[in-house]
Write a protein that holds these residues in place. Structure first.
Motif, PDB file in Angstrom:
ATOM      1  N   UNK A 101      22.300  79.674  32.525  1.00 35.01           N
ATOM      2  CA  UNK A 101      22.769  79.174  31.248  1.00 35.01           C
ATOM      3  C   UNK A 101      21.983  77.947  30.797  1.00 35.01           C
ATOM      4  N   UNK A 102      21.732  77.034  31.729  1.00 29.79           N
ATOM      5  CA  UNK A 102      21.096  75.766  31.378  1.00 29.79           C
ATOM      6  C   UNK A 102      19.575  75.868  31.294  1.00 29.79           C
ATOM      7  N   UNK A 103      18.996  76.718  32.140  1.00 31.92           N
ATOM      8  CA  UNK A 103      17.529  76.856  32.192  1.00 31.92           C
ATOM      9  C   UNK A 103      17.165  78.331  32.122  1.00 31.92           C
ATOM     10  N   UNK A 104      17.325  78.952  30.966  1.00 33.39           N
ATOM     11  CA  UNK A 104      17.123  80.402  30.863  1.00 33.39           C
ATOM     12  C   UNK A 104      15.699  80.856  31.168  1.00 33.39           C
ATOM     13  N   UNK A 105      14.738  79.969  31.104  1.00 34.71           N
ATOM     14  CA  UNK A 105      13.362  80.356  31.395  1.00 34.71           C
ATOM     15  C   UNK A 105      13.019  80.276  32.881  1.00 34.71           C
ATOM     16  N   UNK A 106      13.943  79.782  33.657  1.00 33.80           N
ATOM     17  CA  UNK A 106      13.709  79.661  35.110  1.00 33.80           C
ATOM     18  C   UNK A 106      13.914  81.015  35.780  1.00 33.80           C
ATOM     19  N   UNK A 107      12.912  81.521  36.492  1.00 30.99           N
ATOM     20  CA  UNK A 107      13.057  82.816  37.178  1.00 30.99           C
ATOM     21  C   UNK A 107      13.695  82.601  38.544  1.00 30.99           C
TER      22      UNK A 107
END
Length: 783
Positions: A643-649
């Motif tokens: 939710x907070x870091x949607x680009x984090x895989x």
């Protein structure tokens, strides 16, 4: 109880004395001699072992009892095993199995001749040989003698569901002081004379421990008699220091005891059970170290603590002592016991049972010979029908209880469940739909789920539960021990002894057949002790067992109900293992369908793609977990990060079989470095939430590629009576700390401070919300 009649002729006594002399000679020879087993020449320094190890004091008493039991078996065709409580009575058991022929049967290189005698003597307490205590190497044994206190519970475990078996259990008066033995006396309240066998306890009252008198020998006879009667036994006393008289007393006592046992069983099996029977037992009071040296250097040896181990040592340094040893050995008249080739010529033929009845060859003491595989139901009919991941809250152990009930129904005389008054508390009470709790003591109308023929074994003694189960398994049957996680530590040393037994029996003793595994369910675990608090918070048992033989120990942490079912089905079919399953009993979310669960548990660990947000071979972050509560928190932390870091895989990994983290070169379930790298990467940060102490995981992965990238969260010995979520916060296993640590690790490894700069504030707000709500499992986390 007094002796009422004489049963032995003078010839009988002569034969028994010859047998006893033969067994004592063989026992002393094992402790002392390297060579010259027949004393064809005077003993020299070269004939004596350089290191003298072993225990003499208890041995002559054990030999005396074995001789009389053999006579009884031969005359009455009894089905009997010999359980030896005095731990280091190994010389006696080796000697007697050698005399009856069972030792040579299993060890053809040790025949009844001079060469065989030399091998027999040399191997005892010698490098590459046999230990000084009763152990798997000794035929007829089911009791690892390395630690005292467990003989009586082992004996009772062996006779449950064995209606024709008598387990004669010799209890040392030193051993009788232990807590496990004290509780085990009460096993007679759980013995069903209609469907079980019988235990004949023989309290060997020889007066001394290693350096002190024993309590039982220093209280008045009347007081000891009352104590044993209070335990529910009828004592028969054999009390003598006269060599000839003791044979008559022992013979008469054994006949009385066996007659009483058979009468109890016949009445129960023909007329039913109307009340708990009073079982016989024997108290044998004889001198410690009897027939050995009377004194040494003007100090008493026989009938004192000085005879406990080796009566005199350092024979090579003091050659004059060799003459004392030779005189002792010759006091048994070896020329009347053996011919010049080492063949036994003593007049003892009437005292040797036929091969199939010898205690050293009794199949109940090599339980794998008799083992019948459990009838195992499939898990499909019991599985959770998964609607959506995380939406259903179910007690995993309650469902396990329904499965175990079906296992019990299919195996009515081959499977039992053991536990210290916790079966219902641990949500396994569906078992009572199939069977009751075993109870042969007094019953009241208000009692529930008690029956003389019940198959759930409950006594508030973890030691006794463990001992019963071990005896049940060692004689070829199956079972499971359910216990609160914190208090299974009570039996840690018993588990160690059993692990060592399995290691030796499966790897070094080729004639011992595989036996059913020792299965533990540990529940009411550390993360859900909001009722009992800090005293009930200890996951250390898994650490203890993780250090044991890799071929023996298996540790499982199923994350949900279907995984628990899959693991249960798996462990019940294994042999020669100690399987530990850790699973909570409270309502918890469900994650996997049954086919997914079975596949996942077979692999032992794996990537949960549905919980990950990437299939990349190089994720930015790996969130991993082992245990049901850690899985909940790890999934919640993953959702927050998404939710907070949607680009984090993010890759999500769950571990069911914790030993898969070990190297494949150190554990059979371990995976290779390549497999480890494929799952955990070698350069991404790994945040692993673990059920137990973090140090255990660090030890398993310390030499793995990328191990420096791991940060382990687990129990840190912080606890109290509080909410479940507060427990997680105290030990930093909650989602806030998992996410915070992930952020910190990413900050350290990626220099991406800009993208992460506002996380602290947002996480702190989220954490505050959850703490204020007091809800350990907020529903919104799983929507």
């Amino acid at each position: 109880m007094t002796i009422r009649k004489s049963t032995l002729s003078s010839q009988d006594i002569t034969s028994l004395n010859q047998y006893w002399s033969l067994a004592n000679y063989l026992s002393v020879g094992q402790i002392y001699l390297l060579d010259n087993p027949l004393l064809k020449q005077p003993l020299t320094r070269q004939d004596v072992k350089p290191r003298l190890l072993g225990h003499w004091g208890t041995t002559p008493g054990l030999n005396l009892i074995y001789a009389h039991l053999n006579r009884l078996i031969a005359r009455h065709q009894l089905n009997m095993i010999y359980v030896t409580g005095p731990g280091h009575g190994g010389p006696a058991l080796v000697a007697n199995t050698y005399i009856e022929g069972s030792y040579s049967h299993y060890y053809p290189a040790i025949q009844q001749n001079e060469s065989g005698l030399k091998r027999l003597f040399k191997q005892f307490s010698f490098p590459g040989g046999v230990p000084s205590h009763v152990a798997p190497e000794i035929p007829g044994s089911i009791n690892e003698g390395g630690e005292l206190g467990y003989a009586l519970s082992h004996a009772f475990g062996a006779v449950f569901d064995n209606p024709d078996l008598i387990a004669t259990c010799v209890i040392g008066d030193g051993e009788a002081e232990t807590g496990p033995l004290a509780a085990a006396w009460h096993s007679n309240k759980f013995l069903n004379p209609a469907s079980d066998g019988a235990v004949l306890p023989i309290l060997h009252l020889n007066g001394y421990k290693i350096a002190n008198p024993t309590i039982f020998a220093r209280i008045p006879k009347k007081e000891l008699n009352q104590l044993l009667k209070g335990y529910g036994y009828q004592p028969i006393w054999v009390e003598s220091s006269d060599v000839n008289a003791v044979h008559q007393l022992m013979s008469d006592a054994l006949i009385q005891a066996v007659n009483r046992i058979q009468k109890i069983q016949v009445e129960a099996r023909t007329q039913g059970i109307t009340q708990r029977p009073i079982w016989p037992m024997i108290v044998m009071k004889t001198p410690k170290g009897w027939t050995g040296p009377k004194s040494f250097e003007n100090l008493p040896v026989e009938d004192s603590w000085r005879s406990h181990q080796v009566p005199f040592k350092e024979l090579r340094q003091f050659p004059e002592r060799i003459e004392l040893l030779e005189a002792w050995l010759r006091s048994y008249n070896p020329e009347q016991l053996f011919d010049s080739t080492g063949r036994i010529i003593a007049d003892i033929n009437d005292l040797i049972p036929e091969d199939s009845l010898q205690m050293g060859r009794n199949p109940h003491a090599n339980g794998g010979v008799l083992m019948q595989a459990l009838k195992i139901p499939g898990v499909g009919d019991f599985a959770v029908d998964l609607k959506s991941r995380g939406s259903q809250k179910i007690s995993a152990t309650r469902v396990m209880g329904t499965y175990l009930a079906e296992v019990m129904r299919l195996n009515e005389s081959n499977f039992r469940v053991f536990g210290p008054d916790e079966t219902a508390s641990n949500r396994l009470d569906d078992l009572y739909q199939v069977t009751a709790k075993t109870w042969v003591a007094e019953q009241l109308d208000s009692d529930e789920d008690l029956a003389m023929d019940g198959r759930v074994m409950e006594i508030l003694s973890e030691h006794t539960c463990q001992g019963w189960l071990e005896g049940y398994l060692l004689s070829g049957r199956h079972g499971l021990f359910s216990c609160y996680e914190a208090f299974i530590n009570i039996v840690s040393s018993m588990a160690t002894q059993h692990a060592k037994w399995l290691q030796v029996a499966s790897q070094k003793v080729n004639w011992r057949q595989p036996i059913p595994s020792l299965n533990y369910l540990l529940t009411s675990h550390v993360w859900r002790q909001d009722h009992n608090g800090f005293s009930h918070q200890d996951p250390g048992f898994i650490n203890h067992l993780s250090n044991k033989e890799p071929n023996v120990v298996r540790l499982y942490f199923p994350p949900d109900t279907n995984c628990l079912l899959a693991v249960t089905q798996k462990i019940l079919q294994t042999t020669d293992k100690i399987n530990v399953v850790v699973a909570g009993k409270q309502l918890q979310p469900q994650w996997l369908a049954i086919d997914e669960a079975q596949k996942h548990c077979d692999q032992g660990l794996g990537i949960w793609h549905w919980a990950s947000n990437t299939d990349s071979a190089k994720p930015d972050l790996i969130i991993a977990c082992a245990g049901d509560v850690p899985t909940i928190e790890a999934l919640a932390a993953t959702k927050i990060l998404n939710q907070r870091l949607p680009d984090l895989s993010i890759r999500f990994v769950n571990v069911v079989d914790i030993m898969t983290l070990a190297m494949d070169t150190t554990h059979p379930h371990g995976i290779s470095d390549d497999q480890f790298r494929q799952i955990f990467s070698s350069d991404a940060p790994v945040i692993l939430a673990f059920h137990g102490y973090p140090s255990m995981i660090h030890r398993l992965i310390y030499n793995r590629p990328g191990h420096e990238n791991f940060h382990i969260h687990g129990f840190n010995e912080e606890g109290t009576t509080t909410t479940p979520f507060d427990m997680l916060v105290l030990n930093q296993l909650d989602r806030y700390h998992l996410v915070k640590n992930a952020v910190n690790r990413l900050q350290d490894m990626t220099d991406s401070g800009a993208i992460l700069e506002d996380m602290d504030f947002k996480l702190a707000q989220h954490h505050k919300h959850i703490l204020q709500a007091g809800d350990d499992l907020p529903d919104e986390i799983f929507n």
